[in-house]
Design an enzyme around this catalytic site. Structure first.
Site, PDB file in Angstrom:
ATOM      1  N   CYS A   1       0.835  -1.204   0.000  1.00 47.36           N
ATOM      2  CA  CYS A   1       0.000   0.000   0.000  1.00 47.36           C
ATOM      3  C   CYS A   1       0.870   1.255   0.000  1.00 47.36           C
ATOM      4  O   CYS A   1       1.771   1.383   0.832  1.00 47.36           O
ATOM      5  CB  CYS A   1      -0.906   0.001   1.224  1.00 47.36           C
ATOM      6  SG  CYS A   1      -1.905   1.493   1.392  1.00 47.36           S
TER       7      CYS A   1
ATOM      8  N   CYS B   1      -0.846   6.449   6.852  1.00 46.52           N
ATOM      9  CA  CYS B   1      -2.029   5.821   7.437  1.00 46.52           C
ATOM     10  C   CYS B   1      -1.626   4.901   8.584  1.00 46.52           C
ATOM     11  O   CYS B   1      -0.648   4.150   8.479  1.00 46.52           O
ATOM     12  CB  CYS B   1      -2.757   5.030   6.354  1.00 46.52           C
ATOM     13  SG  CYS B   1      -4.106   3.999   6.966  1.00 46.52           S
TER      14      CYS B   1
ATOM     15  N   CYS C   1      -8.465   1.792   0.328  1.00 55.01           N
ATOM     16  CA  CYS C   1      -7.707   0.968   1.270  1.00 55.01           C
ATOM     17  C   CYS C   1      -7.587  -0.433   0.680  1.00 55.01           C
ATOM     18  O   CYS C   1      -8.593  -1.042   0.293  1.00 55.01           O
ATOM     19  CB  CYS C   1      -8.414   0.919   2.613  1.00 55.01           C
ATOM     20  SG  CYS C   1      -7.668  -0.241   3.785  1.00 55.01           S
TER      21      CYS C   1
ATOM     22  N   GLN D   1     -18.034 -10.407  12.313  1.00 58.71           N
ATOM     23  CA  GLN D   1     -16.624 -10.515  11.975  1.00 58.71           C
ATOM     24  C   GLN D   1     -16.369  -9.967  10.566  1.00 58.71           C
ATOM     25  O   GLN D   1     -17.106 -10.264   9.631  1.00 58.71           O
ATOM     26  CB  GLN D   1     -16.173 -11.973  12.050  1.00 58.71           C
ATOM     27  CG  GLN D   1     -16.178 -12.557  13.454  1.00 58.71           C
ATOM     28  CD  GLN D   1     -14.978 -12.107  14.262  1.00 58.71           C
ATOM     29  OE1 GLN D   1     -14.032 -11.524  13.741  1.00 58.71           O
ATOM     30  NE2 GLN D   1     -15.005 -12.392  15.560  1.00 58.71           N
TER      31      GLN D   1
ATOM     32  N   TYR E   1     -21.665 -13.039  25.823  1.00 61.68           N
ATOM     33  CA  TYR E   1     -21.307 -12.041  24.819  1.00 61.68           C
ATOM     34  C   TYR E   1     -21.691 -12.622  23.453  1.00 61.68           C
ATOM     35  O   TYR E   1     -20.899 -12.689  22.526  1.00 61.68           O
ATOM     36  CB  TYR E   1     -19.816 -11.697  24.870  1.00 61.68           C
ATOM     37  CG  TYR E   1     -19.306 -11.355  26.251  1.00 61.68           C
ATOM     38  CD1 TYR E   1     -19.418 -10.058  26.754  1.00 61.68           C
ATOM     39  CD2 TYR E   1     -18.723 -12.335  27.051  1.00 61.68           C
ATOM     40  CE1 TYR E   1     -18.943  -9.745  28.033  1.00 61.68           C
ATOM     41  CE2 TYR E   1     -18.250 -12.038  28.317  1.00 61.68           C
ATOM     42  CZ  TYR E   1     -18.365 -10.746  28.808  1.00 61.68           C
ATOM     43  OH  TYR E   1     -17.891 -10.443  30.076  1.00 61.68           O
TER      44      TYR E   1
ATOM     45  N   GLU F   1     -26.195 -11.258  25.999  1.00 64.91           N
ATOM     46  CA  GLU F   1     -25.521 -10.217  25.208  1.00 64.91           C
ATOM     47  C   GLU F   1     -25.900  -8.843  25.736  1.00 64.91           C
ATOM     48  O   GLU F   1     -27.068  -8.591  26.055  1.00 64.91           O
ATOM     49  CB  GLU F   1     -25.925 -10.356  23.736  1.00 64.91           C
ATOM     50  CG  GLU F   1     -25.615  -9.178  22.844  1.00 64.91           C
ATOM     51  CD  GLU F   1     -24.134  -8.829  22.809  1.00 64.91           C
ATOM     52  OE1 GLU F   1     -23.819  -7.615  22.808  1.00 64.91           O
ATOM     53  OE2 GLU F   1     -23.287  -9.754  22.790  1.00 64.91           O
TER      54      GLU F   1
ATOM     55  N   ASP G   1     -17.025 -14.938  24.503  1.00 63.60           N
ATOM     56  CA  ASP G   1     -16.513 -14.169  23.368  1.00 63.60           C
ATOM     57  C   ASP G   1     -16.557 -12.685  23.733  1.00 63.60           C
ATOM     58  O   ASP G   1     -17.308 -11.907  23.136  1.00 63.60           O
ATOM     59  CB  ASP G   1     -17.333 -14.464  22.115  1.00 63.60           C
ATOM     60  CG  ASP G   1     -16.763 -13.792  20.876  1.00 63.60           C
ATOM     61  OD1 ASP G   1     -15.623 -13.300  20.936  1.00 63.60           O
ATOM     62  OD2 ASP G   1     -17.461 -13.753  19.849  1.00 63.60           O
TER      63      ASP G   1
ATOM     64  N   CYS H   1      -9.858 -11.671  21.311  1.00 60.46           N
ATOM     65  CA  CYS H   1      -9.235 -10.811  20.305  1.00 60.46           C
ATOM     66  C   CYS H   1      -8.061 -10.030  20.882  1.00 60.46           C
ATOM     67  O   CYS H   1      -7.451  -9.227  20.174  1.00 60.46           O
ATOM     68  CB  CYS H   1     -10.261  -9.850  19.702  1.00 60.46           C
ATOM     69  SG  CYS H   1     -11.106  -8.804  20.906  1.00 60.46           S
TER      70      CYS H   1
END
Length: 375
Positions: free
Chosen positions: A90, A98, A177, A203, A232, A256, A300, A327
């Site tokens: 990129c 960026c 992008c 996702q 979650y 949730e 999650d 994550c």
């Protein structure tokens, strides 16, 4: 499964004269969590972006004052490159440009090994565990590009669009992008279609939902007649398949915090008990008495992790297995250590490259109860 927007760094009080703009020649040390490597200048740690371990570079300080414990910097010149260094695909990637990608200067296999090193180090340092980690590629991107099925740009004055610089509100004008996918997200997973609100969490890598569902089901090995808590739960991605696996004699509950996502999970997951609200609060008193025990749990959580209060509510239900979808490696390691206090061991871990060209990595950890777990 809902993810809050990333917090921007808070301004810190200056501790002496600014070091921004100073340049130093350094040898780059190991990778660190957050998309940078560690170097040392004048006995001070500097977190360096756009570098690779073992390289000799000229770094320029981008944040830091004389009295700070650490500084931040960019590698603005590479004197001795790593064999894993490649030209960034990129034109907007690099120092001062960026801030969306951390690793465009790194060959894809090496990107995955760097992420594996970060996960291993977090588990070693925080959870005191030695774990072999391999970051797996997931189908759906093109050599690490064109995978973001949802992309946001900054509207620029006078027209045009831009992206933010790293740790800044400043923008860089871009034509496009390279991470952006040619099509939006598909809500079809294993032949099941999910309703998702406009702008709701799903996702962004096209291969992620199926890869995570497969990993969670493989880890938990749900049996007919079992009970499963999906915490979650988002719009019910895991709940739907858990419900099918445990069958009509089993039961699933989905919790949730986002009420819109929770409402959609009722439609997406027929027969699942759905509760909207803070996960810790619902576990503490928002479920029927039969949910004081559960055979299986899926966690999650958002980037901050589940934390102690939720972990202790989970272990109080004495599940035989917990699948933790994480994550953030640091939050995962912290929560794995809390599970260990209560007699749950890390039985397996898989890591997935759902965010190529960035430092982010997704893990699915299996925690199982040991013989010494309190009852």
């Amino acid at each position: 499964m809902s993810r809050p927007p990333a917090r921007r760094p808070r301004a810190r009080a200056a501790r002496g004269s600014s070091q921004v703009g100073r340049r130093f020649e350094v040898e780059v040390g190991p990778v660190a969590h957050g998309g940078h490597c560690v170097a040392r200048v004048e006995d001070r740690v500097v977190f360096v972006r756009h570098a690779l371990p073992g390289e000799r570079v000229i770094l320029q300080i981008t944040e830091g004052t004389e009295g700070d414990r650490f500084w931040r910097g960019d590698a603005v010149e590479v004197l001795a490159p790593s064999p894993d260094r490649v030209p960034a695909p990129c034109p907007y990637a690099g120092p001062g440009r960026c801030g969306g990608c951390d690793l465009q200067h790194v060959a894809l296999p090496a990107q995955r090994e760097l992420k594996a090193q970060v996960v291993r180090e977090q588990l070693r340092r925080v959870a005191r565990l030695e774990v072999d980690v391999v970051v797996e590629a997931v189908p759906g991107d093109e050599a690490g590009l064109h995978w973001r099925t949802r992309q946001r740009y900054v509207d620029l004055p006078g027209g045009g669009r831009g992206m933010r610089k790293h740790r800044s509100h400043d923008t860089v004008a871009v034509d496009a992008c390279l991470l952006e996918a040619p099509h939006g997200p598909s809500y079809d997973v294993r032949g099941r279609v999910f309703d998702v609100a406009d702008g709701g969490f799903w996702q962004v890598h096209p291969g992620a939902p199926e890869a995570l569902v497969d990993a969670v089901l493989e880890a938990l090995a749900p049996r007919a007649g079992e009970s499963a808590l999906d915490l979650y739960a988002g719009v019910g991605l895991f709940s739907r398949f858990l419900s099918e696996a445990v069958g009509p004699t089993g039961r699933v509950a989905a919790v949730e915090g986002d009420r819109a996502a929770s409402a959609l999970s009722e439609h997406n997951c027929p027969g699942v008990l759905v509760r909207a609200g803070d996960v810790g609060g619902v576990l503490a008193g928002g479920l029927p008495p039969e949910w004081d025990r559960a055979d299986l749990v899926v966690l999650d959580p958002p980037r901050a992790g589940a934390k102690r209060a939720v972990v202790e509510q989970v272990v109080a239900r004495e599940p035989r297995a917990v699948a933790y979808v994480a994550c953030d490696p640091s939050a995962l390691a912290r929560d794995v250590a809390i599970f260990a206090e209560h007699g749950y061991r890390l039985a397996s871990l898989r890591a997935f490259d759902l965010f190529p060209m960035t430092h982010h990595v997704e893990c699915v950890a299996l925690l199982t109860r040991t013989d010494s777990a309190p009852r």
